[in-house]
Design an enzyme around this catalytic site. Sequence first.
Site, PDB file in Angstrom:
ATOM      1  N   GLN A 138      54.626   3.568  27.250  1.00 43.68           N
ATOM      2  CA  GLN A 138      54.513   5.026  27.288  1.00 43.68           C
ATOM      3  C   GLN A 138      54.136   5.573  28.669  1.00 43.68           C
ATOM      4  O   GLN A 138      54.373   6.744  28.938  1.00 43.68           O
ATOM      5  CB  GLN A 138      53.490   5.499  26.246  1.00 43.68           C
TER       6      GLN A 138
ATOM      7  N   ASN B  84      48.440  -2.735  17.958  1.00 46.76           N
ATOM      8  CA  ASN B  84      48.269  -1.312  17.703  1.00 46.76           C
ATOM      9  C   ASN B  84      49.101  -0.889  16.498  1.00 46.76           C
ATOM     10  O   ASN B  84      50.318  -1.128  16.475  1.00 46.76           O
ATOM     11  CB  ASN B  84      48.720  -0.489  18.904  1.00 46.76           C
ATOM     12  N   GLU B  85      48.464  -0.308  15.504  1.00 48.55           N
ATOM     13  CA  GLU B  85      49.146   0.340  14.380  1.00 48.55           C
ATOM     14  C   GLU B  85      50.280  -0.502  13.793  1.00 48.55           C
ATOM     15  O   GLU B  85      51.465  -0.184  13.988  1.00 48.55           O
ATOM     16  CB  GLU B  85      49.682   1.715  14.789  1.00 48.55           C
TER      17      GLU B  85
ATOM     18  N   TYR C  44      44.366  10.526  13.314  1.00 51.16           N
ATOM     19  CA  TYR C  44      45.034  11.781  13.670  1.00 51.16           C
ATOM     20  C   TYR C  44      44.973  12.793  12.525  1.00 51.16           C
ATOM     21  O   TYR C  44      44.329  13.817  12.621  1.00 51.16           O
ATOM     22  CB  TYR C  44      46.500  11.512  14.061  1.00 51.16           C
TER      23      TYR C  44
ATOM     24  N   GLU D 210      42.012   5.739  18.977  1.00 46.86           N
ATOM     25  CA  GLU D 210      42.866   6.873  19.345  1.00 46.86           C
ATOM     26  C   GLU D 210      42.479   8.086  18.516  1.00 46.86           C
ATOM     27  O   GLU D 210      42.207   7.970  17.324  1.00 46.86           O
ATOM     28  CB  GLU D 210      44.362   6.599  19.067  1.00 46.86           C
TER      29      GLU D 210
ATOM     30  N   GLU E 121      56.437   9.936  24.359  1.00 41.70           N
ATOM     31  CA  GLU E 121      55.989   9.963  22.961  1.00 41.70           C
ATOM     32  C   GLU E 121      57.082   9.391  22.038  1.00 41.70           C
ATOM     33  O   GLU E 121      57.594  10.033  21.154  1.00 41.70           O
ATOM     34  CB  GLU E 121      55.563  11.394  22.586  1.00 41.70           C
ATOM     35  N   TRP E 122      57.460   8.152  22.322  1.00 41.86           N
ATOM     36  CA  TRP E 122      58.382   7.397  21.476  1.00 41.86           C
ATOM     37  C   TRP E 122      59.645   8.210  21.145  1.00 41.86           C
ATOM     38  O   TRP E 122      60.242   8.768  22.057  1.00 41.86           O
ATOM     39  CB  TRP E 122      57.652   6.896  20.234  1.00 41.86           C
TER      40      TRP E 122
HETATM   41  C1  GBH Z   1      49.930   6.721  17.710  1.00 45.21           C
HETATM   42  O1  GBH Z   1      50.803   6.798  16.643  1.00 45.21           O
HETATM   43  C2  GBH Z   1      50.431   5.686  18.678  1.00 45.21           C
HETATM   44  O2  GBH Z   1      49.566   4.582  18.732  1.00 45.21           O
HETATM   45  C3  GBH Z   1      50.660   6.223  20.053  1.00 45.21           C
HETATM   46  O3  GBH Z   1      51.452   5.316  20.749  1.00 45.21           O
HETATM   47  C4  GBH Z   1      51.254   7.607  19.962  1.00 45.21           C
HETATM   48  O4  GBH Z   1      51.668   8.100  21.175  1.00 45.21           O
HETATM   49  C5  GBH Z   1      50.204   8.496  19.375  1.00 45.21           C
HETATM   50  O5  GBH Z   1      49.709   7.996  18.166  1.00 45.21           O
HETATM   51  C6  GBH Z   1      50.649   9.937  19.141  1.00 45.21           C
HETATM   52  O6  GBH Z   1      51.675   9.968  18.220  1.00 45.21           O
HETATM   53  O7  GBH Z   1      58.129  11.831  13.017  1.00 45.21           O
HETATM   54  O8  GBH Z   1      57.351  12.528  10.845  1.00 45.21           O
HETATM   55  O9  GBH Z   1      58.421  10.389  11.081  1.00 45.21           O
HETATM   56  C7  GBH Z   1      50.449   7.757  15.663  1.00 45.21           C
HETATM   57  C8  GBH Z   1      51.113   7.454  14.347  1.00 45.21           C
HETATM   58  C9  GBH Z   1      53.185   7.238  13.261  1.00 45.21           C
HETATM   59  C10 GBH Z   1      52.560   9.308  14.204  1.00 45.21           C
HETATM   60  C11 GBH Z   1      54.591   7.739  13.174  1.00 45.21           C
HETATM   61  C12 GBH Z   1      53.976   9.791  14.142  1.00 45.21           C
HETATM   62  C13 GBH Z   1      56.036   9.625  12.966  1.00 45.21           C
HETATM   63  C14 GBH Z   1      56.047  10.696  11.949  1.00 45.21           C
HETATM   64  N1  GBH Z   1      52.484   7.885  14.337  1.00 45.21           N
HETATM   65  N2  GBH Z   1      54.644   9.166  13.039  1.00 45.21           N
HETATM   66  S1  GBH Z   1      57.618  11.405  11.699  1.00 45.21           S
END
Ligand code: GBH
Length: 495
Positions: free
Chosen positions: A66, A211-212, A342, A401, A455-456
């Site tokens: 990231q 992580n996760e 979160y 986090e 952000e992925w």
């Molecule tokens: C974390 O994921 C990660 O560890 C981190 O890398 C990331 O940047 C950060 O939080 C903020 O997102 O689009 O409705 O399908 C948090 C968990 C799981 C949240 C997947 C977003 C996708 C939901 N994430 N989720 S959706």
Amino acid sequence: MAPYISRRSFARLLSVAAGALSLPAGAATLDTGTQHAALGAAMGAASMEKKFPTGFLWGSATASYQVEGGVNEGGRGQTIWDTFSHTPGKVANGDTGDVSTDSYHRYREDVALMKALGLRGCRFSVAWSRIFPTGVGQPNQAGLDYYNRVVDELLGSGIQPFCTLFHWDLPQALEDKGGWQNPDTAKAFADYAGYMGGKLSDRVKSFMTMNEIRSFTELGYQNGMHAPGLRVDAQKFAQVNHIAVLGHGLSVQALRASTKPGTKIGLADNAQATCPVLETPEHIKAAEIGMREQNAQYLTVIMEGKYTDAYLKRLGPNAPKFTAEELKIIGSPLDFVGLNVYQPTWVRADSTKEVGYSVVEGPASYPHMLSPWLTIGPEALYWSPKLVSKLWRPKELYITENGCSSSDVLNEEGQVLDTDRVMYLRNYLTQLHRAISEDVPVKGYFLWSLLDNFEWADGYGKRFGITYVDFKTQKRTPKLSSEFYKATIAKNSIA
Ligand code: GBH
């Protein structure tokens, strides 16, 4: 409040409420009306000044793919995220992590930002493919050198490094052999983790294996929204989860064998933060059951060394195949549990369900931050550590986090006034304080994230930083939330 308080209970209440506050001498001998006023003032002051324990570790978190960029430098091997982000249609706006915040080159500047904030902890992750470009085989010294430089820079700035070994950037060569569908990946991960433990534990005192787990298995192999973008069937998916938690357990053992005495080993898990819809005994009980069952194949099996009966029953013929020996490995004891928190999962007592609870989906009007999934529930930062602590008694907890996305813009004066992020952080931290004041052993908090970053699947469109990054110039600008966090750290309290 009762109309009359005995002197003794009044004195006790005062001492509870006031903490370090000084009260008028002889306050306990005042008349009832004055007592109430003094008590109110003490409670008010106590709730205004919510102190965190001395030595509480304030930090920030990032992850290799990231923030690093430098994807073709230092002998780094390709990862599933390079492949995925370069596949049209997978990431918003066609964004990739090729450059990102360029922390591969700018880590000194980033560490200086942390230092300026007063941070004492930094959670970062190692890109497996910088160390073992194909996931296995001969280590790549140039990759190791990079993390040595980062660790030394942090330590030189008085910041404790917390190292995550896997934050989703699996070497592509391993995915080509089945990735987390292949048990060999779990073994390769343990070898890599053990290698890193041996190289870094002279300076890094805390490691997180993964992580996760839920995120990279569900999004990567179940709904295909993240790399490697697969949708395997239910039985295969249960096995992916099993192999992933097995990889965690094997790496705990490898780290135990390779690290210096005193090294602490844990993970960063996004256990669903089950929160009672109302804080009544029945709903609180439901949230506690929910914490175990909603996370049965992740944190629960890791902490208990077994899958819950309800989980195995629910999956029926699709349940994972496993041995008793594997469960033992998965349940390897940890020194700490890291929780990424979160959004809340609201839970209620439900006697129509065999498990005794159900998850309540919010109404359409439920508020969220910029990311639609990021519904606002500060209570999550109370209930998640509270229930994890009650259920499994980990020696130490960290919030590995917490943070949020906001539609940040630079104003004409070049500032980012992210009042919504400040609101989010203030409310969540208030609930974290509530947990700590009830003796939940949370030792530190890592804000996600220091910088806006990749952000992925959302690319650069969802900013999570407390520092604004102009991705064209790489200029970093601390946002209002940075100022808020800096003040919180300096006071070691939340107002
Ligand atoms: C974390 O994921 C990660 O560890 C981190 O890398 C990331 O940047 C950060 O939080 C903020 O997102 O689009 O409705 O399908 C948090 C968990 C799981 C949240 C997947 C977003 C996708 C939901 N994430 N989720 S959706």
